[in-house]
Design a protein around this motif. Structure first.
Motif, PDB file in Angstrom:
ATOM      1  N   GLU A 127      43.873  35.172  26.745  1.00 12.59           N
ATOM      2  CA  GLU A 127      43.008  35.850  25.782  1.00 12.59           C
ATOM      3  C   GLU A 127      41.696  36.289  26.436  1.00 12.59           C
ATOM      4  OE1 GLU A 127      40.756  34.981  21.544  1.00 12.59           O
ATOM      5  OE2 GLU A 127      42.378  33.663  22.208  1.00 12.59           O
ATOM      6  N   GLY A 128      41.139  35.426  27.284  1.00 11.15           N
ATOM      7  CA  GLY A 128      39.912  35.786  27.982  1.00 11.15           C
ATOM      8  C   GLY A 128      40.111  36.951  28.932  1.00 11.15           C
ATOM      9  N   ILE A 129      41.227  36.967  29.620  1.00 17.82           N
ATOM     10  CA  ILE A 129      41.516  38.079  30.535  1.00 17.82           C
ATOM     11  C   ILE A 129      41.766  39.360  29.752  1.00 17.82           C
ATOM     12  CG2 ILE A 129      43.231  38.940  32.198  1.00 17.82           C
ATOM     13  CD1 ILE A 129      43.443  36.047  33.240  1.00 17.82           C
ATOM     14  N   ALA A 130      42.384  39.262  28.577  1.00 19.60           N
ATOM     15  CA  ALA A 130      42.620  40.448  27.757  1.00 19.60           C
ATOM     16  C   ALA A 130      41.301  41.040  27.253  1.00 19.60           C
ATOM     17  CB  ALA A 130      43.519  40.104  26.579  1.00 19.60           C
ATOM     18  N   ARG A 131      40.336  40.171  26.974  1.00 18.12           N
ATOM     19  CA  ARG A 131      39.037  40.667  26.490  1.00 18.12           C
ATOM     20  C   ARG A 131      38.167  41.192  27.630  1.00 18.12           C
ATOM     21  NH1 ARG A 131      36.887  36.859  21.628  1.00 18.12           N
ATOM     22  NH2 ARG A 131      38.811  36.878  20.425  1.00 18.12           N
ATOM     23  N   GLN A 132      38.227  40.555  28.776  1.00 19.84           N
ATOM     24  CA  GLN A 132      37.397  40.934  29.919  1.00 19.84           C
ATOM     25  C   GLN A 132      38.273  41.090  31.167  1.00 19.84           C
ATOM     26  OE1 GLN A 132      34.110  41.528  30.048  1.00 19.84           O
ATOM     27  NE2 GLN A 132      33.862  41.148  27.860  1.00 19.84           N
ATOM     28  N   PRO A 133      38.959  42.191  31.315  1.00 23.55           N
ATOM     29  CA  PRO A 133      39.839  42.361  32.486  1.00 23.55           C
ATOM     30  C   PRO A 133      39.093  42.320  33.819  1.00 23.55           C
ATOM     31  CG  PRO A 133      40.253  44.066  30.850  1.00 23.55           C
ATOM     32  CD  PRO A 133      39.039  43.325  30.414  1.00 23.55           C
ATOM     33  N   ASN A 134      37.820  42.648  33.805  1.00 26.68           N
ATOM     34  CA  ASN A 134      37.055  42.647  35.053  1.00 26.68           C
ATOM     35  C   ASN A 134      36.778  41.236  35.556  1.00 26.68           C
ATOM     36  OD1 ASN A 134      36.950  45.416  34.965  1.00 26.68           O
ATOM     37  ND2 ASN A 134      34.996  45.463  33.899  1.00 26.68           N
ATOM     38  N   ALA A 135      36.847  40.253  34.671  1.00 28.50           N
ATOM     39  CA  ALA A 135      36.532  38.868  35.030  1.00 28.50           C
ATOM     40  C   ALA A 135      37.792  38.046  35.309  1.00 28.50           C
ATOM     41  CB  ALA A 135      35.727  38.230  33.913  1.00 28.50           C
ATOM     42  N   THR A 136      38.857  38.697  35.684  1.00 27.67           N
ATOM     43  CA  THR A 136      40.137  38.002  35.892  1.00 27.67           C
ATOM     44  C   THR A 136      40.024  36.903  36.946  1.00 27.67           C
ATOM     45  OG1 THR A 136      41.359  39.979  35.271  1.00 27.67           O
ATOM     46  CG2 THR A 136      42.549  38.323  36.528  1.00 27.67           C
ATOM     47  N   SER A 137      39.411  37.198  38.062  1.00 28.71           N
ATOM     48  CA  SER A 137      39.333  36.190  39.130  1.00 28.71           C
ATOM     49  C   SER A 137      38.443  35.024  38.718  1.00 28.71           C
ATOM     50  CB  SER A 137      38.826  36.824  40.423  1.00 28.71           C
ATOM     51  OG  SER A 137      37.511  37.322  40.235  1.00 28.71           O
ATOM     52  N   GLN A 138      37.374  35.284  37.981  1.00 32.76           N
ATOM     53  CA  GLN A 138      36.499  34.208  37.532  1.00 32.76           C
ATOM     54  C   GLN A 138      37.189  33.329  36.501  1.00 32.76           C
ATOM     55  OE1 GLN A 138      33.199  36.485  36.160  1.00 32.76           O
ATOM     56  NE2 GLN A 138      32.194  36.528  38.174  1.00 32.76           N
ATOM     57  N   ILE A 139      37.918  33.938  35.587  1.00 32.78           N
ATOM     58  CA  ILE A 139      38.632  33.164  34.563  1.00 32.78           C
ATOM     59  C   ILE A 139      39.740  32.340  35.203  1.00 32.78           C
ATOM     60  CG2 ILE A 139      40.118  33.354  32.534  1.00 32.78           C
ATOM     61  CD1 ILE A 139      38.463  35.843  31.747  1.00 32.78           C
ATOM     62  N   THR A 140      40.465  32.947  36.119  1.00 34.72           N
ATOM     63  CA  THR A 140      41.541  32.229  36.802  1.00 34.72           C
ATOM     64  C   THR A 140      40.988  31.046  37.592  1.00 34.72           C
ATOM     65  OG1 THR A 140      42.790  34.277  36.985  1.00 34.72           O
ATOM     66  CG2 THR A 140      43.472  32.468  38.394  1.00 34.72           C
ATOM     67  N   GLY A 141      39.875  31.258  38.260  1.00 35.08           N
ATOM     68  CA  GLY A 141      39.260  30.171  39.012  1.00 35.08           C
ATOM     69  C   GLY A 141      38.775  29.049  38.119  1.00 35.08           C
ATOM     70  N   ALA A 142      38.242  29.408  36.953  1.00 35.76           N
ATOM     71  CA  ALA A 142      37.745  28.396  36.026  1.00 35.76           C
ATOM     72  C   ALA A 142      38.879  27.636  35.338  1.00 35.76           C
ATOM     73  CB  ALA A 142      36.858  29.048  34.972  1.00 35.76           C
TER      74      ALA A 142
END
Length: 75
Positions: free
Chosen positions: A34-49
């Motif tokens: 859901e976070g990646i769907a809302r902010q596709p630019n932050a994919t690497s940060q979300i994945t890391g977190a």
């Protein structure tokens, strides 16, 4: 009879551990998606977190399974 109850208790405990870990991992993955769907630019940060809590959750499940099996063989 006592050995049968020990095996039943251990299998029940292992089942609950697997169900709990599966639910936790599912919620974590759903929140990440859901976070990646809302902010596709932050994919690497979300994945890391998400990776660290995911690894910790799996580690706790493995330790709990080992604890149940050790208690089964000791008792």
């Amino acid at each position: 009879m006592e050995g049968t109850l020990n095996i039943f208790g251990a299998s029940l405990g292992l089942g609950l551990i697997v169900i709990g870990a599966g639910l936790g991992i599912g919620k974590l993955a759903a929140a990440a998606a859901e976070g990646i769907a809302r902010q596709p630019n932050a994919t690497s940060q979300i994945t890391g977190a998400v990776n660290l809590p995911l690894f910790l959750l799996e580690g706790v499940a493995i330790v709990a399974e080992a604890f149940v099996l050790v208690s089964l063989f000791i008792a």
